[in-house]
Every structure is written in structure tokens, then in C-alpha cells.
Design a protein around this motif. Structure first.
Motif, mmCIF file in Angstrom:
data_model
loop_
_atom_site.group_PDB
_atom_site.id
_atom_site.type_symbol
_atom_site.label_atom_id
_atom_site.label_comp_id
_atom_site.label_asym_id
_atom_site.label_seq_id
_atom_site.Cartn_x
_atom_site.Cartn_y
_atom_site.Cartn_z
ATOM 1 N N VAL A 125 43.563 6.281 -10.657
ATOM 2 C CA VAL A 125 42.315 6.988 -10.975
ATOM 3 C C VAL A 125 41.174 6.434 -10.142
ATOM 4 O O VAL A 125 41.166 5.264 -9.754
ATOM 5 N N TYR A 126 40.199 7.317 -9.849
ATOM 6 C CA TYR A 126 38.907 6.883 -9.345
ATOM 7 C C TYR A 126 38.022 6.653 -10.567
ATOM 8 O O TYR A 126 37.981 7.485 -11.474
ATOM 9 N N TRP A 127 37.261 5.564 -10.587
ATOM 10 C CA TRP A 127 36.446 5.329 -11.770
ATOM 11 C C TRP A 127 35.219 4.480 -11.463
ATOM 12 O O TRP A 127 35.166 3.759 -10.458
ATOM 13 N N GLY A 128 34.229 4.619 -12.349
ATOM 14 C CA GLY A 128 33.014 3.825 -12.297
ATOM 15 C C GLY A 128 32.367 3.850 -13.673
ATOM 16 O O GLY A 128 32.747 4.648 -14.536
ATOM 17 N N VAL A 129 31.396 2.976 -13.893
ATOM 18 C CA VAL A 129 30.732 2.849 -15.203
ATOM 19 C C VAL A 129 29.228 3.013 -15.006
ATOM 20 O O VAL A 129 28.627 2.314 -14.183
ATOM 21 N N TYR A 130 28.612 3.923 -15.800
ATOM 22 C CA TYR A 130 27.222 4.291 -15.559
ATOM 23 C C TYR A 130 26.391 4.156 -16.820
ATOM 24 O O TYR A 130 26.749 4.684 -17.874
ATOM 25 N N GLY A 131 25.289 3.427 -16.707
ATOM 26 C CA GLY A 131 24.376 3.246 -17.829
ATOM 27 C C GLY A 131 23.237 4.248 -17.763
ATOM 28 O O GLY A 131 22.998 4.886 -16.732
ATOM 29 N N ALA A 132 22.522 4.381 -18.871
ATOM 30 C CA ALA A 132 21.423 5.348 -18.944
ATOM 31 C C ALA A 132 20.235 4.928 -18.079
ATOM 32 O O ALA A 132 19.493 5.773 -17.578
ATOM 33 N N ASP A 133 20.038 3.639 -17.884
ATOM 34 C CA ASP A 133 18.865 3.155 -17.154
ATOM 35 C C ASP A 133 19.008 3.289 -15.638
ATOM 36 O O ASP A 133 18.018 3.474 -14.932
ATOM 37 N N THR A 134 20.246 3.181 -15.140
ATOM 38 C CA THR A 134 20.499 3.310 -13.701
ATOM 39 C C THR A 134 21.653 4.291 -13.499
ATOM 40 O O THR A 134 22.764 3.891 -13.119
ATOM 41 N N PRO A 135 21.426 5.582 -13.740
ATOM 42 C CA PRO A 135 22.522 6.548 -13.773
ATOM 43 C C PRO A 135 23.203 6.800 -12.436
ATOM 44 O O PRO A 135 24.322 7.334 -12.403
ATOM 45 N N SER A 136 22.575 6.418 -11.329
ATOM 46 C CA SER A 136 23.176 6.666 -10.017
ATOM 47 C C SER A 136 24.067 5.527 -9.548
ATOM 48 O O SER A 136 24.833 5.703 -8.586
ATOM 49 N N ASP A 137 23.964 4.371 -10.195
ATOM 50 C CA ASP A 137 24.678 3.182 -9.730
ATOM 51 C C ASP A 137 25.680 2.711 -10.768
ATOM 52 O O ASP A 137 25.344 2.541 -11.940
ATOM 53 N N SER A 138 26.908 2.465 -10.337
ATOM 54 C CA SER A 138 27.937 1.983 -11.249
ATOM 55 C C SER A 138 27.675 0.532 -11.636
ATOM 56 O O SER A 138 27.309 -0.299 -10.790
ATOM 57 N N LEU A 139 27.871 0.233 -12.915
ATOM 58 C CA LEU A 139 27.696 -1.138 -13.400
ATOM 59 C C LEU A 139 28.803 -2.051 -12.900
ATOM 60 O O LEU A 139 28.636 -3.269 -12.865
ATOM 61 N N LEU A 140 29.937 -1.464 -12.536
ATOM 62 C CA LEU A 140 31.029 -2.164 -11.869
ATOM 63 C C LEU A 140 31.314 -1.407 -10.578
ATOM 64 O O LEU A 140 31.075 -0.200 -10.514
ATOM 65 N N PRO A 141 31.843 -2.055 -9.547
ATOM 66 C CA PRO A 141 32.092 -1.338 -8.296
ATOM 67 C C PRO A 141 33.028 -0.146 -8.505
ATOM 68 O O PRO A 141 34.061 -0.272 -9.176
ATOM 69 N N GLU A 142 32.668 1.010 -7.960
ATOM 70 C CA GLU A 142 33.572 2.159 -8.011
ATOM 71 C C GLU A 142 34.883 1.781 -7.334
ATOM 72 O O GLU A 142 34.890 1.097 -6.301
ATOM 73 N N ALA A 143 35.987 2.233 -7.916
ATOM 74 C CA ALA A 143 37.286 1.785 -7.423
ATOM 75 C C ALA A 143 38.352 2.840 -7.641
ATOM 76 O O ALA A 143 38.168 3.792 -8.408
ATOM 77 N N VAL A 144 39.477 2.664 -6.966
ATOM 78 C CA VAL A 144 40.686 3.428 -7.238
ATOM 79 C C VAL A 144 41.752 2.421 -7.668
ATOM 80 O O VAL A 144 42.071 1.483 -6.943
ATOM 81 N N GLN A 145 42.268 2.589 -8.893
ATOM 82 C CA GLN A 145 43.217 1.641 -9.467
ATOM 83 C C GLN A 145 44.166 2.371 -10.405
ATOM 84 O O GLN A 145 43.949 3.537 -10.755
ATOM 85 N N ASN A 146 45.221 1.662 -10.824
ATOM 86 C CA ASN A 146 46.088 2.260 -11.836
ATOM 87 C C ASN A 146 45.461 2.037 -13.215
ATOM 88 O O ASN A 146 44.594 1.180 -13.389
ATOM 89 N N PRO A 147 45.863 2.831 -14.210
ATOM 90 C CA PRO A 147 45.204 2.767 -15.524
ATOM 91 C C PRO A 147 45.228 1.384 -16.163
ATOM 92 O O PRO A 147 44.248 0.975 -16.803
ATOM 93 N N GLU A 148 46.316 0.669 -16.019
ATOM 94 C CA GLU A 148 46.382 -0.666 -16.620
ATOM 95 C C GLU A 148 45.336 -1.595 -16.028
ATOM 96 O O GLU A 148 44.740 -2.414 -16.739
ATOM 97 N N GLN A 149 45.101 -1.479 -14.724
ATOM 98 C CA GLN A 149 44.082 -2.305 -14.084
ATOM 99 C C GLN A 149 42.684 -1.960 -14.595
ATOM 100 O O GLN A 149 41.839 -2.837 -14.745
ATOM 101 N N VAL A 150 42.450 -0.663 -14.855
ATOM 102 C CA VAL A 150 41.156 -0.242 -15.380
ATOM 103 C C VAL A 150 40.900 -0.882 -16.742
ATOM 104 O O VAL A 150 39.818 -1.418 -17.003
ATOM 105 N N VAL A 151 41.902 -0.810 -17.613
ATOM 106 C CA VAL A 151 41.758 -1.395 -18.948
ATOM 107 C C VAL A 151 41.464 -2.882 -18.854
ATOM 108 O O VAL A 151 40.568 -3.401 -19.528
ATOM 109 N N GLU A 152 42.188 -3.576 -18.006
ATOM 110 C CA GLU A 152 41.983 -5.017 -17.842
ATOM 111 C C GLU A 152 40.570 -5.310 -17.335
ATOM 112 O O GLU A 152 39.899 -6.224 -17.830
#
Length: 240
Positions: A125-152
Motif C-alpha cells: 500500500v501507499y500510505w501517509g498520516v495527516y493531521g488537521a493542523d498540517t493537512p498537506s504534510d504527512s506526520l510520517l514519511p509517505e511510503a509504500v510498504q506491506n500491511p504488516e509493516q504499516v501496522v508496526e
């Protein structure tokens, strides 16, 4: 302030115009019809507003991640329009746009972080985490990983306990999939149907434009994240 935004990142095609505080949009789900639909949608949005391309302040487009072909269609079209009108371009994260759309659809999620997720195929999956205060910037680096890695990564992130999930990439975490029981431990609620929309790209582009986060048309490049796959596709295209 007038910003025209385009998106063909996934299974939808959309064009939006942010004009002095109001946003209008043309949106259609069209899996394989983006090329034919996109420019007529641009013409319609501008005509409805009584504007010409030269009257815009900037164009905005999803920079990715997402479908290789889909990203190229919107970016190529945006480049052509920006060249023609001599306008700057604001690249916007497709994942950030998805999170912004999810926040509108789910007011109860309030200011909690949203994990936006797209299916990257090959069980990733491609994924990132976005807060309300900085909606354009991911709180963690955007990445491509398998689901287990995302959970970890989410478990080790130190993010608040109440976080939410948005986007079709979350199907890997549905009942019967390997990491389904662990997904419930890291996200409170998920919405797999949240689309990427040009209206959210346009609205995210406004503060980016104001901060000077623009590029010239010739410098606009997609962000694929999975560079090795992209390189192979580019090589194949060039050899044809």
C-alpha cells in the motif's frame, strides 16, 4: 485567488476551480476514460465560472502516489495548460487530498490523524498520516510498504490512540486478511470508499501557493514512491 485543480490518480476523473473562497467541481468515476474526459471537464468548469485560463493564478494537480498511467494523464494535461497560460503549478499529495476529503465526510473524526491508504498492488500500500493542523504534510514519511509493516510503524509512531483510516488500500485489513486483527488495534474507524477529488486538491493548494510551494510546468514530476517499478515501466515505454 483562482486555482484550477486536476486529478486522475485512481478510478475517478475530476476537475475543480477554487475561486475567491468558493469551490466548484466536475467529478466522474471513469476507470479507463480519463484522457477523453479531462479537457472537456476543464472547459466546463471554467465556462461555468465565466473565466479563461489566463485569468487563473495557478494550477494544481495530484503529484501522487497512485496509478502510473493515471498520474501521467493529469500531470501531462496540467503541464500543457500551465505552459499555454504561463502559470505556476502547485503539486499536492494524493494521499493528503484523500485525508482532507475523509475529514469532510466524517465530522466526528474531528482533529484526529487520518491514515490515507491506496492499493499499490503486489500486496503493498501507499500510505501517509495527516493531521488537521498540517493537512498537506504527512506526520510520517509517505511510503509504500506491506500491511504488516504499516501496522508496526503506526504502533511505534507515538501518534494518539484515536486515529482513523481512509482509502481503498485498507481492504488488505478487512476480515479474513492476514493483518485484520491488528488493524483494529491501530485505527478506530475506516472508510474504504473515500475518493481522491480535485476539490480537495484545489483547497490544499491554496496555502501551498501562498507559501511559495509552486513549480514551473517543465519541473513538474510525479511522485511514485515505488521507484524501481516506475523505472522498469519507463524503460519499457522508451524501448517501444
Amino acid at each position: 485567488m483562482k486555482i484550477l485543480a486536476l486529478d486522475t490518480t485512481s478510478g475517478a476523473c475530476s476537475v475543480a476551480l477554487y475561486c475567491d473562497g468558493q469551490t466548484s467541481e466536475q467529478f466522474v468515476r471513469a476507470e479507463r476514460d480519463h484522457t477523453r474526459r479531462l479537457l472537456p471537464m476543464v472547459d466546463r468548469v471554467l465556462a461555468d465560472a465565466g473565466l479563461k485560463l489566463a485569468q487563473l493564478d495557478a494550477l494544481a494537480v495530484s503529484r501522487g502516489p497512485g496509478s502510473f498511467t493515471g498520474l501521467r494523464i493529469a500531470i501531462s494535461c496540467t503541464q500543457g495548460l500551465a505552459f499555454a497560460a504561463d502559470k505556476p503549478v502547485v503539486p499536492v499529495s494524493s494521499l493528503a487530498a484523500m485525508a482532507a476529503g475523509a475529514r469532510k465526510l466524517h465530522p466526528s473524526w474531528e482533529g484526529a490523524p487520518i491514515v490515507a491508504m491506496l492499493d499499490a498492488r503486489m500486496q503493498q500500500v501507499y500510505w501517509g498520516v495527516y493531521g488537521a493542523d498540517t493537512p498537506s504534510d504527512s506526520l510520517l514519511p509517505e511510503a509504500v510498504q506491506n500491511p504488516e509493516q504499516v501496522v508496526e510503524k503506526l504502533r511505534d509512531s507515538g501518534l494518539p490512540q484515536s486515529i482513523y483510516g481512509a482509502g481503498p488500500g485498507w481492504h488488505y485489513f478487512q476480515e479474513g486478511e492476514a493483518p485484520s486483527e491488528t488493524a483494529a488495534a491501530v485505527v478506530k474507524e475506516r472508510d474504504l470508499e473515500v475518493p481522491i477529488r480535485a476539490r480537495d486538491i484545489a483547497e490544499l493548494a491554496l496555502p501551498l501557493w501562498q507559501s511559495g510551494a509552486t513549480v514551473a510546468a517543465e519541473a513538474l514530476e510525479p511522485l511514485y514512491l515505488r521507484n524501481e517499478v516506475t523505472w522498469q515501466k519507463r524503460q519499457k515505454i522508451r524501448s517501444q
